[in-house]
Structures are given as structure tokens and as C-alpha cells.
Design an enzyme around this catalytic site. Structure first.
Site, short mmCIF file in Angstrom:
data_model
loop_
_atom_site.label_atom_id
_atom_site.label_comp_id
_atom_site.label_asym_id
_atom_site.label_seq_id
_atom_site.Cartn_x
_atom_site.Cartn_y
_atom_site.Cartn_z
N GLU A 1 0.81 -1.18 0.12
CA GLU A 1 -0.05 -0.07 -0.02
C GLU A 1 0.77 1.28 -0.07
OE1 GLU A 1 -2.98 -0.21 3.22
OE2 GLU A 1 -4.36 -1.81 2.26
N GLU B 1 -6.51 -8.51 0.11
CA GLU B 1 -6.82 -8.48 1.38
C GLU B 1 -8.37 -7.97 1.41
OE1 GLU B 1 -5.20 -5.80 4.04
OE2 GLU B 1 -3.17 -6.34 3.94
#
Length: 500
Positions: free
Chosen positions: A152, A300
Site C-alpha cells: 500500500e 486483502e
């Protein structure tokens, strides 16, 4: 709950990944006006060329290690097998875990740490060294199939000057390094959160943020297209629902809406759940850049099995409902895909293997696991989707699907490390105006002169001042929320008061 207006996933789009102090903040982005996408049908035709035979629908699990009480790698691998998972994703390339995964037939994803991306981007020798150390010794006995460069990265503005421009070059370097060792069956990419979008509602208006669209996303998508890799996306319906539970139906977020759908006004595509809506927003953002054929991999997703008093909906019932229904959809034959990409397999890693007690931030951060740290199941689930739900164990009824109203205090956790607690006390007292005045000698809360009592007061005082600006009751796991007033005698603890 009724949906008074269609849900906007971008208002709260990701799990927090706190890195410093006690101010983890969920990232927000403003939505943009509706944008018509005339090449919508073309994007579906492009995607239809990818058959489900190209990649299996095996559901995997994320194996995080931010806990001081977790089972050993060997025990953990046995627990992953018990889940009947097909894949496992690591947040590093832990050699003990990679050894434990050898000859298990589990496909494995490893991760290049954020800290070395900038260096790797311009240094092929360093990229080769990382592959030589972290992949070569284990391949092929450990079925490493994916290398993710960073986690991220694009969600952290502080990394914009140095790491964002280096991300795609680093991805290329890792791919070249793999080839130099004749490893050709490993896909390379990076994980991206939903906050990569500046527009996500309706899904057809999906558009990448202006600060990354041309500089990072377009060259990244070009690489993913060329190498037939995936867009690895972290996507959590829990966050938009928990941010706006009055307007987003819980059953819509849990794949359980019976008589409710949302229709995109531009494409006329009909949505039956929030996850599909979020995935298609990203798909249309890729279409906008000319890469609608790049496949999405859910890196995720999940639902928290617990949360703090000032949070909502984190409970075992919702977590089991979300993940069980998710597995059912992902393992359907033929594949369901999404409204914009029907019939396309969505490979997925569920977050996470364990409840991890060393994660900072709000209580949800420590409650995403399928297992407790002692190895017992939080709820019964099998990731291959073969066991009918009627044969799975019953679930406890949810208790916190509506917001708590009343006073909450922040106190030292019963098992808090005293050395670390002293450091946290010093930190809390150094913030704000008069945060710790009442625990000074001669003041109302000085006696008894106990570190835990003083820390509890400081935590409550700090949190009551800073909660509105993003402060949490966490202190790296040293603090917990309570609805039992810790005040005594003339010592009155400040509290947070929730009214809605």
C-alpha cells in the site's frame, strides 16, 4: 437498515496500517461527478477472453506476524491446511515460514519491504541480491508464485517524493532479477488500497487519483498487462459500512441482501453487494487508462471479529457471515465474477490468519483473524467452499451492530508491559494542554502512586482531547477501552461521550 442513498465505498476505503505513535487515520478521498464510459462493452469483451482455466479460484489467507503470542511457523502452516486454503500471502519473506511451507502444495506470495523499494529501483544488483536471498533458496520446493513489491505504498503521502516514483521501476527490477535466475513462473506486482481512487461512485465513474494516475498507475498497468500479472487490491466493505451504517445496509455489505439491489445509472449494471461495487469501481478506473483487461486479485479482504466500544459491527457473527458468504461466491462454478466482469475468477487472500495483538490503531486492527493466537478457531470456516453452511457451527448473535451511546474511558491494559507503559505515559503527558496535571504530586489523582493508575488517567485524558482529531485508545496495544468508570474519590477520569 435502509439505504437512503447508494453507498459510496470511497468515504472509508481501507484498513489502517499505523506506523508511528498513536494517530492511525483511515484515508479519505473526495468523490468526483459521474463520468460516462463509452468503452464499457469493450472492457467486458476484453475480459471475457480470460477463461477461468487460467487461474484457479483457490481462496488463500494473509499470514501476518504482528503478535507476540502467535504459533510457530510449522504450527501455523498446519492451521492453514486445516482451513483448506489454497494460497498464503506473507508480508515479508520469513525464511522459517518459507521452509515450513515447502512441499505443502500451497501457493505462496512474498513481499519486498517498503524500506528498500527506492534503492532497488535503480540497482539491479540489489534486486538480484534480494531474490537470491529470499526466493532462490526456497524455490521450487516452496511454491513461491507471487512477489509483491511493497504494501500500500500509494496510501502514504510521506512516501510520494522518494518511493512513489520508484515503485514501478522497482517492480521491473524484481521481475528482471527473477528472470536472471531462470524463475519464470512468478508474477510480480504491488498491493494497492481503495484510496487509490478519487472517484468510486457510481462504479462506472471509477477514476484513479490525479497524483498517481499518469505517473504511477499507467506505467504499472502497462507492466501488469505485458507480464500478465494482476492488480493486487486491498478492499474492505466493512469500512464504508461502518462509516455510514445509517445509509448503507449491513446485509448489502455481508452479501446477504435479499430484496435490495443498486443499479449504476450509466451502465445499468445491477449490484447485489458492496464488494462487487468496489471492485468494479477499480475496474472502470483501469478502463479509463486503457487497461480494462488487467485482472484484479483481492490481496486483502475480510471483516473484523471484534472492535472497540466506539466502533460498530466488529463481531464474530458478521465476520463469519462475510467470510463464509465470500468463500461461497468465490468458489462458485462457473465463476460469478462481478457485474462488469461476469464469469471472471477473482483470486483472493482473506485477512487474516490470526488476531494480532501488537497492531496499533483502533480495536478492529487486532481482530481480523480466523484463529485466536492459541490456535483455536474464532469461528468455523473452510476456504475451499465444500462444506455446506448448515454443517458449520452456529454463531453467537451480534451485540454491536448499532452504535454505542454513553461514556467510554481509555485505561492501561491488564497485561501491559510496565517498561513500555512508562514510555506511553510520558508520550501521553507530553501532548495537549494539562493532560496529566491531576496526577502530579499533591493533586487529586496522584495517589495511589501507581504506574498503571497514572497511565490510565493519562490515556483517558489524552483520548478525550484528541479522539476527534484522530487520536486512538491504543498506545501500541498498551491501552483498552472500558465502559466502567475508573474514577475514584476526588479523582475524576475524563471520558469520551458518544451520543449517536
Amino acid at each position: 437498515m435502509l439505504l437512503h442513498h447508494p453507498p459510496d465505498p470511497q468515504k472509508a476505503s481501507r484498513r489502517t496500517h499505523p506506523s508511528m505513535a498513536d494517530y492511525p487515520k483511515q484515508r479519505r478521498n473526495h468523490t468526483m461527478p459521474i463520468v460516462a464510459i463509452p468503452i464499457f462493452l469493450l472492457s467486458i469483451n476484453l475480459l471475457s477472453s480470460f477463461t477461468s482455466a487460467e487461474i484457479s479460484a483457490k481462496v488463500g489467507v494473509n499470514y501476518g506476524q504482528l503478535g507476540n503470542n502467535l504459533p510457530t511457523p510449522t504450527q501455523s502452516v498446519n492451521l492453514i491446511k486445516k482451513l483448506k486454503a489454497g494460497r498464503v500471502k506473507l508480508y515479508d519473506a520469513n525464511p522459517q515460514i518459507l521452509k515450513a511451507l515447502a512441499r505443502t502444495n500451497l501457493q505462496v506470495s512474498v513481499m519486498v519491504p517498503n524500506e528498500i523499494i527506492a534503492n532497488i529501483s535503480s540497482n539491479h544488483s540489489l534486486a538480484r541480491q534480494w531474490i537470491r536471498t529470499n526466493v532462490v533458496p526456497f524455490h521450487p520446493h516452496t511454491k513461491i508464485r507471487y512477489v509483491l513489491v511493497g504494501n500500500e505504498i500509494l496510501s502514504f503521502p510521506n512516501l510520494k517524493p522518494t518511493v512513489w516514483p520508484a515503485l514501478v521501476p522497482a517492480i521491473r527490477q524484481i521481475k528482471h532479477a527473477l528472470k536472471s535466475f531462470n524463475i519464470t513462473n512468478v508474477k510480480v506486482g504491488t498491493t494497492v488500497a481503495m484510496d487509490c481512487l478519487e472517484s468510486s461512485f457510481p462504479p462506472s465513474s471509477g477514476k484513479f487519483r490525479a497524483d498517481i494516475a499518469s505517473s504511477v498507475m499507467k506505467p504499472m498497468l502497462q507492466f501488469l498487462h505485458k507480464t500478465k500479472s494482476f492488480f493486487f487490491l486491498d478492499v474492505y466493505p466493512y469500512f464504508p459500512w461502518s462509516t455510514d451504517p445509517k445509509n448503507i445496509r449491513l446485509d448489502y455489505a455481508l452479501f446477504a441482501a435479499k430484496n435490495f439491489t443498486y443499479t449504476d445509472p450509466v451502465t445499468n449494471l445491477k449490484y447485489t453487494n458492496l464488494l462487487d461495487q468496489m471492485l468494479d469501481a477499480v475496474h472502470f478506473a483501469m478502463v479509463n487508462l486503457g487497461y480494462g483487461d488487467v485482472r484484479i486479485w483481492i490481496a486483502e479482504t475480510g471483516w473484523p471479529n471484534g472492535c472497540d466500544y466506539d466502533q460498530i459491527g466488529g463481531n464474530v457473527y458478521n465476520a463469519a457471515a462475510y467470510n463464509r458468504n465470500l468463500v461461497k461466491r468465490l468458489t462458485s462454478k462457473p465463476p460469478l465474477g462481478t457485474p462488469a466482469r461476469p464469469g471472471v475468477v477473482l483470486p483472493t487472500f482473506i485477512f487474516s490468519l490470526y488476531n494480532e495483538n501488537l497492531k496499533g490503531g483502533p480495536g478492529t486492527e487486532r481482530h481480523w483473524g480466523l484463529y485466536y493466537p492459541n490456535g483455536t478457531s474464532v469461528y468455523e470456516i473452510e476456504l475451499n467452499g465444500e462444506t455446506p453452511e448448515t454443517k458449520l457451527s452456529e454463531l453467537p448473535p451480534p451485540q454491536n451492530n448499532e452504535a454505542y451511546k454513553g461514556k467510554i474511558w481509555c485505561v492501561a491494559a491488564p497485561d501491559a508491559n510496565l517498561t513500555l507503559l512508562g514510555d506511553a505515559l510520558t508520550y501521553a503527558c507530553g501532548q495537549g494542554n494539562g493532560t496529566c496535571d491531576p496526577i502530579q504530586p499533591g493533586r487529586a489523582c496522584y495517589k495511589p502512586n501507581s504506574l498503571k493508575r497514572h497511565a490510565s488517567y493519562a490515556f483517558s485524558s489524552y483520548w478525550s482531547q484528541f479522539r476527534k482529531s484522530g487520536g486512538t485508545c491504543s498506545f501500541n496495544g498498551l491501552a483498552v477501552q472500558t465502559i466502567k468508570d475508573p474514577s475514584y474519590g476526588a479523582c475524576k477520569f475524563p471520558s469520551v461521550i458518544l451520543t449517536a
